[in-house]
Design an enzyme around this catalytic site. Structure first.
Site, PDB file in Angstrom:
ATOM      1  N   SER A   1       0.835  -1.209   0.000  1.00 52.06           N
ATOM      2  CA  SER A   1       0.000   0.000   0.000  1.00 52.06           C
ATOM      3  C   SER A   1       0.866   1.254   0.000  1.00 52.06           C
ATOM      4  O   SER A   1       0.594   2.216  -0.725  1.00 52.06           O
ATOM      5  CB  SER A   1      -0.910   0.018   1.234  1.00 52.06           C
ATOM      6  OG  SER A   1      -1.766  -1.086   1.242  1.00 52.06           O
TER       7      SER A   1
ATOM      8  N   SER B   1      -3.709   1.168  -1.224  1.00 55.62           N
ATOM      9  CA  SER B   1      -4.343   0.047  -0.534  1.00 55.62           C
ATOM     10  C   SER B   1      -4.011  -1.263  -1.237  1.00 55.62           C
ATOM     11  O   SER B   1      -3.781  -1.287  -2.443  1.00 55.62           O
ATOM     12  CB  SER B   1      -5.860   0.267  -0.502  1.00 55.62           C
ATOM     13  OG  SER B   1      -6.497  -0.736   0.239  1.00 55.62           O
ATOM     14  N   ASP B   2      -3.989  -2.343  -0.462  1.00 53.54           N
ATOM     15  CA  ASP B   2      -3.724  -3.662  -1.029  1.00 53.54           C
ATOM     16  C   ASP B   2      -4.479  -4.710  -0.224  1.00 53.54           C
ATOM     17  O   ASP B   2      -4.535  -4.633   1.002  1.00 53.54           O
ATOM     18  CB  ASP B   2      -2.229  -3.979  -1.006  1.00 53.54           C
ATOM     19  CG  ASP B   2      -1.911  -5.266  -1.740  1.00 53.54           C
ATOM     20  OD1 ASP B   2      -2.168  -5.333  -2.961  1.00 53.54           O
ATOM     21  OD2 ASP B   2      -1.421  -6.216  -1.100  1.00 53.54           O
ATOM     22  N   THR B   3      -5.067  -5.674  -0.924  1.00 58.98           N
ATOM     23  CA  THR B   3      -5.860  -6.725  -0.283  1.00 58.98           C
ATOM     24  C   THR B   3      -5.299  -8.093  -0.640  1.00 58.98           C
ATOM     25  O   THR B   3      -4.890  -8.325  -1.778  1.00 58.98           O
ATOM     26  CB  THR B   3      -7.334  -6.650  -0.749  1.00 58.98           C
ATOM     27  OG1 THR B   3      -7.866  -5.370  -0.416  1.00 58.98           O
ATOM     28  CG2 THR B   3      -8.183  -7.735  -0.089  1.00 58.98           C
TER      29      THR B   3
ATOM     30  N   GLY C   1      -4.495  -3.746   3.647  1.00 62.69           N
ATOM     31  CA  GLY C   1      -3.647  -2.711   4.215  1.00 62.69           C
ATOM     32  C   GLY C   1      -3.905  -1.408   3.498  1.00 62.69           C
ATOM     33  O   GLY C   1      -4.369  -1.392   2.361  1.00 62.69           O
TER      34      GLY C   1
END
Length: 197
Positions: free
Chosen positions: A52, A75-77, A112
Site C-alpha cells: 500500500s 491500498s492492497d488486499t 492494508g
C-alpha cells in the site's frame, strides 16, 4: 488551506473507487504499476501495508510540484489461508484451485492501507474472517466463467451475486473484503479533511 487539499486514490479499481466515495470526501484516482510480490521475510499484514505504501509513494512521485501537498491513499488486499497468502489467480485453473481450497472453510482477508501527506505516512490494516460453504466443481466452474475473478485476491469478489449463495459467515468489516476498510480509512482521513467530516 485544508479546503483545497486534494485526495488521490492510488488505484483504478472500480470497487475501491466506490468504497472511498462512501466517505463523502472528494478524490481523484491515479493508476499505479508496482511489483506486488510479497516479501517472504514479512508477515501478510506487513506485506499489505508495505505494498500500500509503495503504491502511494509511486503516485506521489508522479504528481506535479503544485500537487505535492496532496493526500495519497494506497491500498492492497490479500486472502490468507492457513497462514499462506493467495493473491490473484493467473488463469482459470489457478482460480479453480483457489476456490476449491477455500470452499467449505474459513479464511482471512487482509487489506492494508497507507495515507501519505506532508512527508508522513499513516499505515494500518484490517482483518476479516470469511467462511465459504461447500461448492461443487460445477458451481466453482460456473462462478469463474461468469464472474471472471482474475483481478481479485483469492479468486472471488464477496459482492458478486453468484457467490452470495456460498458465503456462510463474515466476522469483521464487509467492506474490507470488497477492497477497503471504509470506517478505518475514514477515521484516518477525517483529521486531514475536517470540512468533509
Amino acid at each position: 488551506m485544508t479546503s483545497h487539499r486534494k485526495l488521490i486514490l492510488a488505484s483504478q479499481s472500480p470497487r475501491r473507487r466506490e468504497l472511498l466515495a462512501m466517505t463523502g470526501i472528494p478524490f481523484e484516482t491515479a493508476s499505479v504499476e508496482i511489483d506486488e510480490t510479497f516479501d517472504p521475510v514479512l508477515t501478510a499484514e506487513e506485506n499489505v501495508m508495505e505494498i500500500s505504501k509503495q503504491k502511494a509513494e509511486a503516485v506521489l512521485r508522479s504528481i506535479s510540484a503544485d500537487e505535492a501537498c496532496a493526500v495519497v491513499l494506497g491500498s492492497d488486499t490479500t486472502v490468507v489461508l492457513d497462514g499462506k497468502p493467495l493473491g490473484k489467480p493467473g488463469d482459470f485453473d489457478h482460480a479453480f484451485d483457489m476456490l476449491s481450497t477455500l470452499q467449505g472453510r474459513s479464511h482471512e482477508v487482509l487489506t492494508g492501507f497507507c495515507i501519505l501527506h506532508n512527508g508522513k505516512a499513516i499505515t494500518d490494516y484490517a482483518r476479516t474472517i470469511v467462511e465459504i460453504g461447500p461448492m461443487t466443481p460445477r458451481e466453482i466452474t460456473r462462478y469463474i466463467e461468469v464472474m471472471k475473478p482474475f483481478d481479485k485476491a483469492g479468486s472471488y469478489g464477496i459482492q458478486d451475486p453468484l457467490l452470495a449463495c456460498f458465503v456462510t459467515g463474515i466476522d469483521g468489516c464487509y467492506y474490507n473484503v470488497v477492497g477497503l476498510p471504509v470506517s478505518k480509512v475514514y477515521a484516518a482521513l477525517k483529521p486531514l479533511f475536517p470540512a468533509e467530516g
